[in-house]
Scaffold this motif. Structure first.
Motif, PDB file in Angstrom:
ATOM      1  N   GLY A  46     -86.558  24.627 -45.276  1.00 61.04           N
ATOM      2  CA  GLY A  46     -86.763  23.396 -44.503  1.00 61.04           C
ATOM      3  C   GLY A  46     -85.595  22.446 -44.665  1.00 61.04           C
ATOM      4  N   ASP A 139     -94.667  31.644 -36.855  1.00 62.20           N
ATOM      5  CA  ASP A 139     -94.065  30.770 -37.863  1.00 62.20           C
ATOM      6  C   ASP A 139     -95.093  29.828 -38.482  1.00 62.20           C
ATOM      7  OD1 ASP A 139     -91.523  31.748 -37.497  1.00 62.20           O
ATOM      8  OD2 ASP A 139     -90.982  30.236 -35.994  1.00 62.20           O
ATOM      9  N   GLY A 140     -95.042  29.727 -39.809  1.00 55.36           N
ATOM     10  CA  GLY A 140     -95.879  28.744 -40.485  1.00 55.36           C
ATOM     11  C   GLY A 140     -95.591  27.336 -39.979  1.00 55.36           C
ATOM     12  N   ALA A 141     -94.358  27.118 -39.515  1.00 55.17           N
ATOM     13  CA  ALA A 141     -93.925  25.774 -39.112  1.00 55.17           C
ATOM     14  C   ALA A 141     -94.287  25.436 -37.663  1.00 55.17           C
ATOM     15  CB  ALA A 141     -92.414  25.654 -39.311  1.00 55.17           C
ATOM     16  N   LEU A 245     -91.623  22.637 -36.322  1.00 58.53           N
ATOM     17  CA  LEU A 245     -91.222  21.472 -37.109  1.00 58.53           C
ATOM     18  C   LEU A 245     -89.881  21.804 -37.757  1.00 58.53           C
ATOM     19  CD1 LEU A 245     -94.653  20.628 -38.765  1.00 58.53           C
ATOM     20  CD2 LEU A 245     -93.708  19.796 -36.618  1.00 58.53           C
TER      21      LEU A 245
HETATM   22  N1  CTP Z   1     -88.686  31.224 -42.833  1.00 58.62           N
HETATM   23  C1  CTP Z   1     -89.009  32.166 -43.791  1.00 58.62           C
HETATM   24  N2  CTP Z   1     -88.071  32.609 -44.674  1.00 58.62           N
HETATM   25  C2  CTP Z   1     -86.799  32.159 -44.610  1.00 58.62           C
HETATM   26  C3  CTP Z   1     -86.442  31.213 -43.623  1.00 58.62           C
HETATM   27  C4  CTP Z   1     -87.410  30.771 -42.743  1.00 58.62           C
HETATM   28  O1  CTP Z   1     -90.163  32.576 -43.866  1.00 58.62           O
HETATM   29  N3  CTP Z   1     -85.921  32.599 -45.502  1.00 58.62           N
HETATM   30  C5  CTP Z   1     -89.729  30.702 -41.947  1.00 58.62           C
HETATM   31  C6  CTP Z   1     -89.876  29.199 -42.086  1.00 58.62           C
HETATM   32  O2  CTP Z   1     -90.649  28.866 -43.215  1.00 58.62           O
HETATM   33  C7  CTP Z   1     -90.497  28.803 -40.789  1.00 58.62           C
HETATM   34  C8  CTP Z   1     -89.962  29.843 -39.810  1.00 58.62           C
HETATM   35  O3  CTP Z   1     -89.427  30.900 -40.603  1.00 58.62           O
HETATM   36  O4  CTP Z   1     -91.901  28.864 -40.803  1.00 58.62           O
HETATM   37  C9  CTP Z   1     -88.913  29.262 -38.878  1.00 58.62           C
HETATM   38  O5  CTP Z   1     -87.752  28.907 -39.613  1.00 58.62           O
HETATM   39  P1  CTP Z   1     -87.068  27.473 -39.654  1.00 58.62           P
HETATM   40  O6  CTP Z   1     -87.733  26.539 -38.733  1.00 58.62           O
HETATM   41  O7  CTP Z   1     -85.607  27.691 -39.565  1.00 58.62           O
HETATM   42  O8  CTP Z   1     -87.474  26.976 -41.113  1.00 58.62           O
HETATM   43  P2  CTP Z   1     -86.557  26.796 -42.380  1.00 58.62           P
HETATM   44  O9  CTP Z   1     -85.656  27.943 -42.515  1.00 58.62           O
HETATM   45  O10 CTP Z   1     -87.484  26.498 -43.490  1.00 58.62           O
HETATM   46  O11 CTP Z   1     -85.760  25.470 -42.000  1.00 58.62           O
HETATM   47  P3  CTP Z   1     -84.169  25.249 -42.083  1.00 58.62           P
HETATM   48  O12 CTP Z   1     -83.559  26.326 -41.233  1.00 58.62           O
HETATM   49  O13 CTP Z   1     -83.991  23.879 -41.553  1.00 58.62           O
HETATM   50  O14 CTP Z   1     -83.811  25.377 -43.536  1.00 58.62           O
END
Ligand code: CTP
Ligand code: MG
Length: 433
Positions: A46, A139-141, A245
């Motif tokens: 995140g 996606d969890g998000a 998100l």
């Molecule tokens: N996700 C995941 N494992 C990762 C990267 C992302 O499971 N190594 C998941 C995130 O938790 C989210 C979804 O994939 O539910 C979409 O990714 P994103 O919105 O990019 O989330 P993050 O990677 O957490 O955010 P950021 O790129 O800003 O760090």
């Protein structure tokens, strides 16, 4: 009935059945729908959200963690048979906590993810049973997902093999170079922004991930890996509400969208509040050498109730009635007696947690309307302690005395309760939700 006569009666039935089966399945093969498993990647950092603490999956939106919204949507869809949740290595138990608090019974495993989203999905896929027919990746998000969209993606995957939910882009998209100079402007009419859910026939998604891993290909979504595999991917119309998100303003947008829903929910509630009634029952043995605690009051007696926690039979029945009213399982589910942390637990403290759990479970404001409890104990005489028990419950649940009733009776000397070997409690709770 003679054989000839019986086959005479059965023949039209069999003919009718055969015709109906053929009309439903003209190809003639017997097609049975297999199981559907959802993989929920929630293992990201995140970083673009930039929050302190456990991160965007666990931040509260409209009274519950983002992940709870997402999981509850998947849980509520009958088509989904199981859920594999993928979290960061250090957040597996936090993931389980959300699963337990919101009674997401379909979760089969919470597994650690990897450094990229692709690795996380792949880790989840490794826990999907091999006889699965369809895998839905969501996606969890993306907590604002509409269950109808998930359903449409699953139906699409059965037909086409790989389906992604997407929306036409609203802005004109430019491709620019590193210096900021525009290289091209792709025609907007053919541009779609991909979302999740994305649903696949299990063998296609597995082949796509296996190939990507072998070749070192990294994609940002699962459809991309299937494209790389050379298989067709179909897009179906998603929803602009189904936001991911990603940056801080997305939280404000999601809150607003959810509060619009909540207002609609409240308007509905004003017209017709729905009373939900829950029932709870508990029994504990009376033994020497234990304190007797009922309704949070320690009562002087030569015996006490045996149990893993403080064995407060009255509060246990009460908690079960509250959880039951909201269909959130029972106390054994939320506070398992196999866990050391609940040993000797103060049941008033557990009651306050139950209040939190039921409050968070409802998108609209819920209120406990009334509680009625009955204790069945041969001895000691409980009447002098009942006012304090009521007060404890009233204070813990934030109610007024008129909303809490506690009664006590004996069992007329009959059975184990009548012989003073145990105490029983029943409770009925009415919740407006
Ligand atoms: N996700 C995941 N494992 C990762 C990267 C992302 O499971 N190594 C998941 C995130 O938790 C989210 C979804 O994939 O539910 C979409 O990714 P994103 O919105 O990019 O989330 P993050 O990677 O957490 O955010 P950021 O790129 O800003 O760090
Ligand atoms: Mg990311």
């Amino acid at each position: 009935m003679g054989l000839a006569k019986m086959s005479g009666a059965l023949f039209p039935v069999l003919l009718w059945y055969t015709c109906i089966s053929w009309m439903e399945n003209p190809g003639g093969s017997v097609y049975e729908m297999g199981q559907v498993i959802a993989v929920v990647p929630a293992a990201g950092k995140g970083s673009r959200m930039g929050l302190e603490g456990p991160g965007k999956q666990f931040v509260y939106l409209n009274g519950r963690p983002v992940l709870a919204h997402t999981l509850m949507a998947l849980e509520s869809l009958a088509e989904i048979d199981g859920i594999i949740l993928v979290t960061r290595q250090d957040q597996v138990s936090l993931g389980w906590q959300v699963v337990n608090d919101y009674a997401i019974g379909k979760v089969q495993a919470v597994v650690p993810g990897g450094a990229t989203r692709q690795e996380s999905v792949s880790a989840g896929l490794g826990h999907v049973p091999t006889d699965t027919e369809i895998v839905v990746v969501h996606d969890g998000a993306r907590p604002l997902i509409d269950t109808q969209l998930i359903d449409a993606a699953i139906t699409g995957a059965r037909e086409y093999g790989a389906v992604g939910v997407a929306v036409p882009v609203k802005d004109t998209i430019k491709v620019r170079d590193e210096m900021g100079l525009v290289i091209s402007t792709p025609p907007r009419g053919s541009l779609w922004a991909i979302q999740t859910p994305q649903a696949f026939r299990y063998e296609i998604l597995l082949a796509a991930h296996t190939k990507a891993k072998a070749s070192g290909y990294v994609g940002t979504d699962d459809c991309e890996l299937v494209e790389e595999l050379g298989k067709p991917v179909r897009l179906i119309q998603g929803s602009y509400r189904n936001i991911k998100l990603t940056t801080p303003e997305d939280l404000a947008i999601a809150e607003t969208l959810l509060s619009v829903d909540k207002d609609k929910g409240n308007a509905k509630m004003e017209q017709s509040p729905i009373p939900r009634v829950g029932w709870g029952y508990d029994l504990h043995r009376l033994v020497k050498g234990r304190p007797l605690i009922l309704g949070g009051v320690e009562i002087p007696f030569d015996k006490g109730l045996l149990g893993h926690s403080d064995a407060d039979v009255l509060l246990h029945a009460l908690m079960d009635s509250l959880l039951g009213a909201m269909a959130l399982g029972d106390i054994g589910h939320h506070f398992p007696d196999t866990e050391k942390r609940w040993q000797g637990a103060n049941s008033l403290h557990l009651l306050s947690q139950v209040k939190e759990i039921i409050t968070r479970s409802s998108a609209s404001q819920l209120s406990i309307s009334h509680i009625d409890c009955m204790i069945i104990a041969e001895r000691p005489r409980l009447a002098p302690y009942i006012p304090q028990m009521r007060l404890n419950i009233v204070e813990t649940l934030g109610l007024i005395p008129d909303q809490v009733s506690i009664k006590a009776t004996t069992n007329e000397g009959l059975g184990p309760v009548g012989q003073g070997e145990a105490i029983v409690a029943h409770a009925v709770a009415t919740i407006l939700a």
